[in-house]
Design a protein around this motif. Structure first.
Motif, short mmCIF file in Angstrom:
data_model
loop_
_atom_site.label_atom_id
_atom_site.label_comp_id
_atom_site.label_asym_id
_atom_site.label_seq_id
_atom_site.Cartn_x
_atom_site.Cartn_y
_atom_site.Cartn_z
N ILE A 19 0.83 -1.20 0.00
CA ILE A 19 0.00 0.00 0.00
C ILE A 19 0.87 1.26 0.00
N LEU A 20 1.89 1.29 0.84
CA LEU A 20 2.76 2.47 0.91
C LEU A 20 3.55 2.69 -0.38
N SER A 21 4.03 1.62 -0.99
CA SER A 21 4.79 1.77 -2.23
C SER A 21 3.89 2.25 -3.37
N THR A 22 2.63 1.82 -3.39
CA THR A 22 1.70 2.31 -4.41
C THR A 22 1.40 3.78 -4.21
N GLU A 23 1.16 4.19 -2.98
CA GLU A 23 0.91 5.60 -2.69
C GLU A 23 2.12 6.46 -3.06
N TYR A 26 2.21 6.87 -6.89
CA TYR A 26 1.23 7.85 -7.36
C TYR A 26 1.65 9.27 -7.02
N TRP A 27 2.36 9.47 -5.95
CA TRP A 27 2.81 10.80 -5.55
C TRP A 27 4.03 11.24 -6.36
N LEU A 28 4.97 10.31 -6.61
CA LEU A 28 6.22 10.66 -7.29
C LEU A 28 6.11 10.74 -8.81
N TYR A 29 5.25 9.95 -9.42
CA TYR A 29 5.20 9.89 -10.88
C TYR A 29 5.00 11.25 -11.55
N PRO A 30 4.02 12.06 -11.14
CA PRO A 30 3.87 13.36 -11.80
C PRO A 30 5.10 14.25 -11.65
N LYS A 31 5.75 14.20 -10.52
CA LYS A 31 6.93 15.02 -10.30
C LYS A 31 8.09 14.58 -11.19
N ILE A 32 8.31 13.29 -11.30
CA ILE A 32 9.39 12.77 -12.14
C ILE A 32 9.07 13.01 -13.61
#
Length: 64
Positions: A19-23, A26-32
């Protein structure tokens, strides 16, 4: 747990890690994606780990 291979704590920890790795993804993808020039609507990027015949690495595919 059914075959006495895992304890309850192992199952809970595995679920929490998933669960934490999925969250985090989702948080990092737009930034990268924005950092690597993905400001265009049709721009796509995929990062994937691989393992083949004793070699490991990370693959990066970027469409502009």
């Amino acid at each position: 747990m059914l075959n006495d291979k895992h304890w309850f704590g192992d199952v809970v920890a595995g679920a929490g890690f998933g669960i934490l790795s999925t969250e985090l993804a989702y948080w990092l993808y737009p930034k990268i994606n924005n950092l690597l020039g993905g400001k265009q609507e049709k721009s796509q990027m995929m990062i994937m780990p691989y393992y083949q015949k004793g070699n490991a690495g990370i693959g990066l595919i970027k469409n502009f």
